[in-house]
Design an enzyme around this catalytic site. Structure first.
Site, PDB file in Angstrom:
ATOM      1  N   ASP A 199      -3.116   6.261  11.780  1.00 18.62           N
ATOM      2  CA  ASP A 199      -2.277   5.753  10.690  1.00 18.62           C
ATOM      3  C   ASP A 199      -1.006   6.603  10.651  1.00 18.62           C
ATOM      4  OD1 ASP A 199      -1.008   4.958   8.393  1.00 18.62           O
ATOM      5  OD2 ASP A 199      -2.726   5.209   7.060  1.00 18.62           O
ATOM      6  N   SER A 245       0.814  -1.224   0.000  1.00 21.26           N
ATOM      7  CA  SER A 245       0.000   0.000   0.000  1.00 21.26           C
ATOM      8  C   SER A 245       0.849   1.277   0.000  1.00 21.26           C
ATOM      9  CB  SER A 245      -0.952   0.004   1.201  1.00 21.26           C
ATOM     10  OG  SER A 245      -0.216  -0.125   2.405  1.00 21.26           O
ATOM     11  N   HIS A 251       1.279   5.414   6.485  1.00 25.31           N
ATOM     12  CA  HIS A 251       1.046   5.997   5.160  1.00 25.31           C
ATOM     13  C   HIS A 251       1.206   7.519   5.244  1.00 25.31           C
ATOM     14  CE1 HIS A 251      -1.000   2.058   5.137  1.00 25.31           C
ATOM     15  NE2 HIS A 251      -0.513   2.009   3.914  1.00 25.31           N
TER      16      HIS A 251
END
Length: 342
Positions: free
Chosen positions: A318, A70, A321
């Site tokens: 998160d 990702s 990312h």
């Protein structure tokens, strides 16, 4: 390494339609905006900004792919956003789960893909969209993932990466027999450790590349650091910083240290073989510059307006990312420099 404020980002979250909701920090209500403006400036040299016109012009009739997990998907969104300030990319393919996708820039006949291959080797994964697993990954250390190998020779440029997925619970196979596992206490298998598997797979990936007689340019991107503080993603860890770190403020986590050590050792061995065989293999090392950007992650703003109903809501952060626009845009400045100043 120094940072400096330099005006506006090349694109905004409103001008680019390629940003996934989880990385669209502005739309999701992140209140501070400093992270949009900081741009990496390496010490002692001037790094030019990514020039989408020049890049597209030089990539006529060429193909690129970003191969990995990702973070590769995060990176391709950044690249698409910047390039689309010159011409909008048109999606021409996606797999069923929208994990592998391909776009074309029609004027330039330039194709760019993201190929989902989080472990680079053949794997059975039993995980839902939120990362919840019902069983260990079944990973074949000696078989590379055909998702990327079947396209390998048709690509002019590629960025290959992996890392964090190897830390997940897994059972390891070789010659279709169980060799051992990582973190499977309920099973009577030998604990081999994730670094064992990562080294084996990277060795096989690099062996495949260096023997390939490939005539394009292949980048191996190092795994990127996360910035969880006071816990991990599942135990209340967060990333609340709003300015870049100074050199030495952040060290790599123990897991990241192990991943990086394996990567650099295996790359060094492969690099010598690649140059002997005329294969253009380059290290795309974004870890040191990314380590200085604890301010660039979505944190709780992975989700839309997470504190709208309750300002003290407990939200999973998160810190792996990157917000878009954000620090990952600087990776493209570095990439362009490596492509054109080869």
């Amino acid at each position: 390494m120094d940072f400096f404020l330099k005006g506006e980002p090349i694109y905004t979250n409103e001008s680019c339609g390629f940003i996934e909701d989880h990385q669209n920090c502005m739309k999701n209500g992140r209140p501070d905006t400093g992270y949009l403006h900081w741009r990496w400036n390496p010490h002692g040299c001037k790094l030019a900004r990514f020039d989408p016109d020049r890049f597209l012009e030089s990539m006529r009739n060429k193909s690129w792919a970003l191969i990995g997990d990702s973070i590769s998907r995060n990176h391709i969104q950044s690249l698409l956003c910047i390039l689309s300030t010159t011409e909008k990319a048109v999606e021409v393919y996606h797999d069923e789960g929208y994990k592998s996708r391909r776009w074309v820039f029609p004027t330039y006949n330039f194709t760019i893909s993201v190929i989902w291959s989080p472990l680079l080797a053949k794997a059975s994964i039993f995980e839902d969209m939120n990362g919840v697993s019902t069983s260990e990954i079944e990973l074949h250390l000696d078989i590379l993932d055909m998702n990327w190998t079947k396209q390998f020779q048709s690509l002019d440029y590629m960025i290959i990466s992996s890392g964090k997925w190897f830390v997940k619970n897994a059972i390891y196979y070789e010659n279709s027999k169980i060799l051992g596992c990582h973190n499977c206490p309920k099973r009577n298998f030998t604990e081999l450790g994730f670094n064992f598997a990562y080294r084996k797979v990277l060795h096989n990936v690099f062996d495949y590349i260096t023997r390939s007689n490939h005539k394009g340019m292949i980048f191996f991107r190092t795994s990127t650091p996360d910035h969880f503080e006071n816990g991990e993603w599942f135990s209340g860890g967060s990333c609340r910083r709003t300015v870049p770190a100074k050199e030495g403020d952040f060290g790599l986590s123990d897991v990241n240290k192990v991943l990086r050590e394996v990567e650099l050792e295996e790359f060094e061995k492969a690099s010598a073989k690649a140059s002997q065989n005329g294969v253009n293999l380059k290290l795309f090392d974004v870890s040191p510059l990314s380590l200085l950007r604890p301010d660039g992650h979505p944190g709780p703003y992975r989700f839309f307006q997470p504190f709208a109903k309750d300002k003290n809501a407990k939200v999973i952060n998160d810190c792996l990312h990157w917000c878009l626009p954000g620090p990952i845009d600087s990776w493209n400045d570095l990439l362009m420099d490596m492509v054109f100043n080869n």
